[in-house]
Write a protein that holds these residues in place. Structure first.
Motif, PDB file in Angstrom:
ATOM      1  N   GLN B   3      -8.768 -10.441   5.187  1.00  0.00           N
ATOM      2  CA  GLN B   3      -8.003  -9.516   4.359  1.00  0.00           C
ATOM      3  C   GLN B   3      -7.809  -8.200   5.098  1.00  0.00           C
ATOM      4  OE1 GLN B   3     -10.355  -9.532   0.670  1.00  0.00           O
ATOM      5  NE2 GLN B   3      -8.688 -10.699  -0.280  1.00  0.00           N
ATOM      6  N   LEU B   4      -6.650  -7.575   4.872  1.00  0.00           N
ATOM      7  CA  LEU B   4      -6.349  -6.281   5.462  1.00  0.00           C
ATOM      8  C   LEU B   4      -5.984  -5.307   4.347  1.00  0.00           C
ATOM      9  CD1 LEU B   4      -5.138  -8.688   7.494  1.00  0.00           C
ATOM     10  CD2 LEU B   4      -4.609  -6.687   8.891  1.00  0.00           C
ATOM     11  N   GLN B   5      -6.431  -4.079   4.490  1.00  0.00           N
ATOM     12  CA  GLN B   5      -6.189  -3.074   3.468  1.00  0.00           C
ATOM     13  C   GLN B   5      -5.801  -1.755   4.116  1.00  0.00           C
ATOM     14  OE1 GLN B   5      -6.459  -3.245  -0.189  1.00  0.00           O
ATOM     15  NE2 GLN B   5      -5.271  -1.408   0.264  1.00  0.00           N
ATOM     16  N   GLU B   6      -4.605  -1.260   3.759  1.00  0.00           N
ATOM     17  CA  GLU B   6      -4.149   0.026   4.268  1.00  0.00           C
ATOM     18  C   GLU B   6      -4.712   1.155   3.419  1.00  0.00           C
ATOM     19  OE1 GLU B   6      -0.892  -3.131   4.492  1.00  0.00           O
ATOM     20  OE2 GLU B   6      -2.129  -2.243   2.922  1.00  0.00           O
ATOM     21  N   CYS B  22      -6.063   0.816   8.693  1.00  0.00           N
ATOM     22  CA  CYS B  22      -6.117  -0.552   8.183  1.00  0.00           C
ATOM     23  C   CYS B  22      -7.528  -1.092   8.405  1.00  0.00           C
ATOM     24  CB  CYS B  22      -5.103  -1.426   8.898  1.00  0.00           C
ATOM     25  SG  CYS B  22      -5.041  -3.138   8.306  1.00  0.00           S
ATOM     26  N   TYR B  96       2.917  -1.496   6.138  1.00  0.00           N
ATOM     27  CA  TYR B  96       2.054  -2.663   6.110  1.00  0.00           C
ATOM     28  C   TYR B  96       1.269  -2.774   7.417  1.00  0.00           C
ATOM     29  CZ  TYR B  96       5.125  -4.507   2.370  1.00  0.00           C
ATOM     30  OH  TYR B  96       5.849  -4.702   1.211  1.00  0.00           O
ATOM     31  N   CYS B  97       0.035  -3.241   7.315  1.00  0.00           N
ATOM     32  CA  CYS B  97      -0.679  -3.681   8.505  1.00  0.00           C
ATOM     33  C   CYS B  97      -0.801  -5.206   8.428  1.00  0.00           C
ATOM     34  CB  CYS B  97      -2.049  -3.027   8.642  1.00  0.00           C
ATOM     35  SG  CYS B  97      -3.215  -3.288   7.297  1.00  0.00           S
ATOM     36  N   TRP B 118      -0.801 -10.284   5.887  1.00  0.00           N
ATOM     37  CA  TRP B 118      -0.378  -8.897   5.761  1.00  0.00           C
ATOM     38  C   TRP B 118      -1.271  -8.194   4.731  1.00  0.00           C
ATOM     39  CZ3 TRP B 118       5.067  -7.265   7.120  1.00  0.00           C
ATOM     40  CH2 TRP B 118       5.712  -8.218   7.906  1.00  0.00           C
ATOM     41  N   GLY B 119      -1.407  -6.875   4.891  1.00  0.00           N
ATOM     42  CA  GLY B 119      -2.011  -6.091   3.832  1.00  0.00           C
ATOM     43  C   GLY B 119      -1.022  -5.960   2.682  1.00  0.00           C
ATOM     44  N   GLN B 120      -1.481  -5.393   1.597  1.00  0.00           N
ATOM     45  CA  GLN B 120      -0.618  -5.251   0.415  1.00  0.00           C
ATOM     46  C   GLN B 120       0.443  -4.184   0.595  1.00  0.00           C
ATOM     47  OE1 GLN B 120      -3.561  -4.253  -2.582  1.00  0.00           O
ATOM     48  NE2 GLN B 120      -3.225  -2.050  -2.315  1.00  0.00           N
TER      49      GLN B 120
END
Lengths: 111, 128
Positions: B3-6, B22, B96-97, B118-120
């Motif tokens: 999971q990726l989170q900006e 990110c 997005y990251c 992709w992050g959200q």
């Protein structure tokens, strides 16, 4: 600069088949892999096709990708259209300097 | 599951520097097979690649943004970051990251495959 051109919008009825094109401006589109992303409103893109014609797990086999070197284009074909397929679709590949290029996106309407 | 989170400010003043981070969870940013990328999408418009970075620090940038962009990586925190300087209203977008798969051999790796996951995304507005 290398560009990928997509139709702005396409529409088709449920159950039918639709094909979205992605045409390279120069060189050979077959020189680099093409990916296709689906983006529903308010959500991040997700991959529906990678490496020209590969489907990630979880993507139904109604989605398929192909390359046509004669027209320097890639295509995303969705068969048995469902209302849930309504989304924006983007193709993505690379230029000769390994820089990422996205197509302008195609809005698919299923009506 | 990766999971990726900006994260970062949602509002930036014109001429200032936009900064986003990110955070990657569920996997290591030091994987030899992947780059890590930033992509943006202005409201109602298409996707634009900003740049990508390898865990070693090797970077690729969009030529149209290169003069204003810096992407860095912090492997100890499993994070990578974006800085975009001298912003204007035209830089207003969802940022997005994403993990960027590499085309790798035993001696080199190039960011030549797809972005997934992709992050959200995070909306950054440039306004005074």
């Amino acid at each position: 600069n290398f560009m990928l051109t997509q139709p702005h919008s396409v529409s088709e009825s449920p159950g039918k088949t639709v094909t979205i094109s992605c045409t390279g401006s120069s060189g050979s589109i077959a020189s680099n892999y093409v990916q296709w992303y689906q983006q529903r409103p308010g959500s991040a893109p997700t991959t529906v096709i990678y490496e020209d014609n590969q489907r990630p797990s979880g993507v139904p086999d109604r989605f398929s990708g192909s390359i046509d070197s004669s027209s320097n284009s890639a295509s995303l074909t969705i068969s048995g259209l469902k209302t849930e397929d309504e989304a924006d679709y983007y193709c993505q590949s690379y230029d000769s300097s390994n820089r990422v290029v996205f197509g302008g996106g195609t809005k698919l309407t299923v009506l | 599951q990766l999971q990726l989170q900006e994260s970062g400010p949602g509002l930036v003043k014109p001429s200032e520097t936009l900064s986003l981070t990110c955070t990657v969870s569920g996997g290591s940013i030091s994987s030899s097979s992947y780059y890590w990328g930033w992509i943006r999408q202005p409201p109602g418009k298409g996707l634009e690649w900003i740049g990508s970075i390898y865990y070693s620090g090797s970077t690729y940038y969009n030529p149209s943004l290169k003069s204003r962009v810096t992407i860095s990586v912090d492997t100890s925190k499993n994070q990578f970051s974006l800085k975009l300087s001298s912003v204007t209203a035209a830089d207003t977008a969802v940022y997005y990251c994403a993990r960027h798969r590499g085309y790798c051999s035993s001696t080199s790796c190039y960011p030549k495959m797809g972005f997934d996951p992709w992050g959200q995304g995070t909306l950054v507005t440039v306004s005074s």
